[in-house]
Design a protein around this motif. Structure first.
Motif, PDB file in Angstrom:
ATOM      1  N   MET A   1       0.841  -1.199   0.000  1.00  0.00           N
ATOM      2  CA  MET A   1       0.000   0.000   0.000  1.00  0.00           C
ATOM      3  C   MET A   1       0.873   1.245   0.000  1.00  0.00           C
ATOM      4  O   MET A   1       1.836   1.340   0.759  1.00  0.00           O
ATOM      5  N   ALA A   2       0.529   2.191  -0.860  1.00  0.00           N
ATOM      6  CA  ALA A   2       1.308   3.428  -0.966  1.00  0.00           C
ATOM      7  C   ALA A   2       1.184   4.249   0.311  1.00  0.00           C
ATOM      8  O   ALA A   2       0.121   4.287   0.948  1.00  0.00           O
ATOM      9  N   THR A   3       2.275   4.896   0.684  1.00  0.00           N
ATOM     10  CA  THR A   3       2.245   5.748   1.866  1.00  0.00           C
ATOM     11  C   THR A   3       1.516   7.049   1.550  1.00  0.00           C
ATOM     12  O   THR A   3       1.312   7.402   0.381  1.00  0.00           O
ATOM     13  N   VAL A   4       1.140   7.754   2.607  1.00  0.00           N
ATOM     14  CA  VAL A   4       0.473   9.042   2.432  1.00  0.00           C
ATOM     15  C   VAL A   4       1.341   9.987   1.618  1.00  0.00           C
ATOM     16  O   VAL A   4       0.879  10.626   0.662  1.00  0.00           O
ATOM     17  N   ASP A   5       2.602  10.078   1.957  1.00  0.00           N
ATOM     18  CA  ASP A   5       3.493  11.000   1.263  1.00  0.00           C
ATOM     19  C   ASP A   5       3.666  10.611  -0.201  1.00  0.00           C
ATOM     20  O   ASP A   5       3.789  11.476  -1.077  1.00  0.00           O
ATOM     21  N   ALA A   6       3.667   9.310  -0.489  1.00  0.00           N
ATOM     22  CA  ALA A   6       3.794   8.864  -1.871  1.00  0.00           C
ATOM     23  C   ALA A   6       2.550   9.249  -2.680  1.00  0.00           C
ATOM     24  O   ALA A   6       2.651   9.654  -3.845  1.00  0.00           O
ATOM     25  N   ILE A   7       1.387   9.140  -2.063  1.00  0.00           N
ATOM     26  CA  ILE A   7       0.144   9.485  -2.757  1.00  0.00           C
ATOM     27  C   ILE A   7       0.096  10.970  -3.069  1.00  0.00           C
ATOM     28  O   ILE A   7      -0.169  11.376  -4.205  1.00  0.00           O
ATOM     29  N   ILE A   8       0.373  11.784  -2.069  1.00  0.00           N
ATOM     30  CA  ILE A   8       0.224  13.230  -2.277  1.00  0.00           C
ATOM     31  C   ILE A   8       1.392  13.835  -3.045  1.00  0.00           C
ATOM     32  O   ILE A   8       1.348  15.013  -3.414  1.00  0.00           O
ATOM     33  N   ALA A   9       2.417  13.032  -3.332  1.00  0.00           N
ATOM     34  CA  ALA A   9       3.494  13.501  -4.203  1.00  0.00           C
ATOM     35  C   ALA A   9       3.017  13.576  -5.653  1.00  0.00           C
ATOM     36  O   ALA A   9       3.602  14.284  -6.472  1.00  0.00           O
ATOM     37  N   GLY A  10       1.943  12.847  -5.962  1.00  0.00           N
ATOM     38  CA  GLY A  10       1.363  12.905  -7.291  1.00  0.00           C
ATOM     39  C   GLY A  10       0.479  14.126  -7.456  1.00  0.00           C
ATOM     40  O   GLY A  10       0.338  14.950  -6.557  1.00  0.00           O
ATOM     41  N   LYS A  11      -0.140  14.236  -8.637  1.00  0.00           N
ATOM     42  CA  LYS A  11      -0.987  15.390  -8.923  1.00  0.00           C
ATOM     43  C   LYS A  11      -2.339  15.261  -8.247  1.00  0.00           C
ATOM     44  O   LYS A  11      -2.920  14.174  -8.184  1.00  0.00           O
ATOM     45  N   TYR A  12      -2.831  16.379  -7.753  1.00  0.00           N
ATOM     46  CA  TYR A  12      -4.196  16.440  -7.221  1.00  0.00           C
ATOM     47  C   TYR A  12      -5.165  16.103  -8.366  1.00  0.00           C
ATOM     48  O   TYR A  12      -5.044  16.649  -9.473  1.00  0.00           O
TER      49      TYR A  12
END
Length: 470
Positions: A1-12
């Protein structure tokens, strides 16, 4: 599962949001092509001053762009699924003071949009889209959020009423990226509450505790607060949204340290809000009366959280919180009578006067709750959410018990209701002020995820407090 920081590193996910909003607008377009126009918040100057006012991005614009820049706008052509972001033209004078603005190339890398153009191109773009649709397209914008120079020439209709509601409805159900942002805001706020707990053991004034909250949030990336923090020592905690945060932690009459502090505070991370409330002792351990009330409120919250899942009726969850409060206050002797009679007479509203919670997202009291403040039933009047909770929504669960003289006194003065409250027992609890415990919950199909990690178990809180005190 992707971490929070990994998810929000992508585009909104701006385009996914635009598609959802366009679906909400389909019935208003009457089968015609839909075009959405939104503006960012304008730079506004402080009255009689040459400094800009604090900036807060318009939430509808951010929801469809992910862009925090002022003086921008966007156009979404639903038929072609094309999202265009318009940025202000470069002002050479401003560059001297603030540096170079974001370029179109940089914006394309940063935001989930198809093209980036300059603000002066807006009218030409709208006109081109209208022509391409043969004059049949419907333009959707928000009333009072369209600049005078913007023209919707060539459109069959300009609808200024439907878009705001469509966005507010779409915002209720969050996607994975939004949940990650809310979790990040919660993680930062949990650290702020721990810092506040530690500071509260030595603080001589409420503002010292508030400063620990704000400093910790800023240090960890949440420069803005979701709302003005509430830091209420002793009886100040009986005021639900206590605004002052300037009282001493020492009681002026007894010259002793007050028993506890209620802290309601949340950091805002990229427009997404945390909203957490905790009560901490001011001298290592909770006073007896505070501990007793805290246990009741913790039980209220635990049982209500356990009820959460897709489709649960929020009014039922709220009513259950009152039933748990009644049972606990009966055991302490504060209330008298049968559980059912106390519930039917709404006596518990004297101690738990607000709603159980609210939706949470880009606003602390987020959109889509459909409250009914005209409800004649005092138990449900202040519910900010009515109806069934959908999967994907995020809601706060924040029961509380308060000893507010202004609210309780009418019950004591009532010939009908005073028999249900033992004023002698009640006298011991005024100093508690209030106890509220608030977490942020992501509702799922079969249950929930608690996004809040701030400590709330009595043993953990007292352990942290005692470590800070010595």
């Amino acid at each position: 599962m992707a971490t929070v920081d990994a998810i929000i590193a992508g585009k909104y996910p701006a385009k996914a949001h635009a598609r959802r909003v366009a679906q909400q607008l389909a019935t208003h377009a009457h089968g015609n092509p839909a075009v959405i126009y939104l503006e960012a918040q304008k730079t506004r100057m402080i009255e009689d001053n040459d400094e800009p006012m604090p900036f807060r991005q318009r939430r509808p614009f951010f929801y469809l762009s992910g862009c925090l820049l002022p003086d921008s706008s966007l156009v979404y052509n639903a038929s072609t699924d094309e999202l265009t972001l318009f940025l202000p033209a470069t002002d050479p004078d401003d560059v001297i003071w603030s540096g170079l603005p974001l370029s179109a190339t940089e914006a394309l890398e940063l935001y989930d949009v198809d093209r980036v153009q300059a603000m002066p191109d807006v009218n030409a773009t709208l006109s081109s889209i209208a022509t391409a649709h043969g004059g049949k397209a419907v333009a959707f914008a928000i009333a009072d959020q369209v600049s005078d120079e913007i023209k919707f020439n060539g459109f069959a209709e300009t609808n200024l009423t439907a878009l705001k509601g469509a966005i507010e409805t779409a915002r209720v159900v969050k996607d994975g990226y939004e949940i990650a942002l809310l979790r990040k805001a919660n993680d930062i706020t949990a650290q702020a509450h721990i810092a506040a707990l530690r500071k509260s053991q030595s603080a001589t004034n409420e503002r010292e505790i508030e400063s620990a909250i704000i400093a910790t949030c800023i240090a960890h990336g949440a420069r803005e607060q979701s709302y003005h923090p509430i830091v209420a020592c002793g009886e100040n905690g009986a005021t639900l949204h206590y605004p002052k945060n300037n009282a001493d932690t020492i009681d002026a009459a007894t010259k002793k340290r007050k028993g506890n502090v209620l802290i309601d505070a949340g950091g805002e991370y990229r427009t997404y809000c945390a909203d957490i409330t905790r009560v901490f002792p001011l001298e290592g351990r909770f006073p007896t009366e505070t501990r007793q009330i805290y246990k009741i409120v913790l039980q209220m919250q635990a049982e209500c959280i356990a009820m959460l899942k897709e489709g649960v009726q929020w009014e039922d969850v709220h009513a259950h919180a009152h039933r748990v409060a009644i049972e606990g206050l009966l055991e302490l002797g504060i209330l008298r009578g049968s559980k059912e009679e106390l519930f039917e007479k709404r006596v518990s509203v004297a101690f738990f006067p607000h709603g159980l919670g609210h939706y949470l997202g880009m606003d602390t009291h987020d959109t889509g709750g459909n409250p009914n403040y005209e409800d004649k039933d005092s138990m449900f009047r202040y519910l900010r959410v009515r109806g069934r909770l959908p999967a994907g929504s995020v809601v706060t669960v924040e029961p509380g018990i308060y000893f507010c003289r202004f609210i309780i006194q009418p019950y004591l003065d009532s010939a009908e209701l005073n028999k249900y409250i033992d004023s002698g027992v009640l006298e011991k609890y005024w100093g508690v002020g209030g106890v509220r415990i608030e977490d942020n919950l992501h509702v799922t199909r079969d249950g929930y995820e608690n996004l809040t990690t701030a400590p709330k178990a009595i043993e953990e809180i007292e352990s942290l407090a005692c470590q800070a005190a010595y």
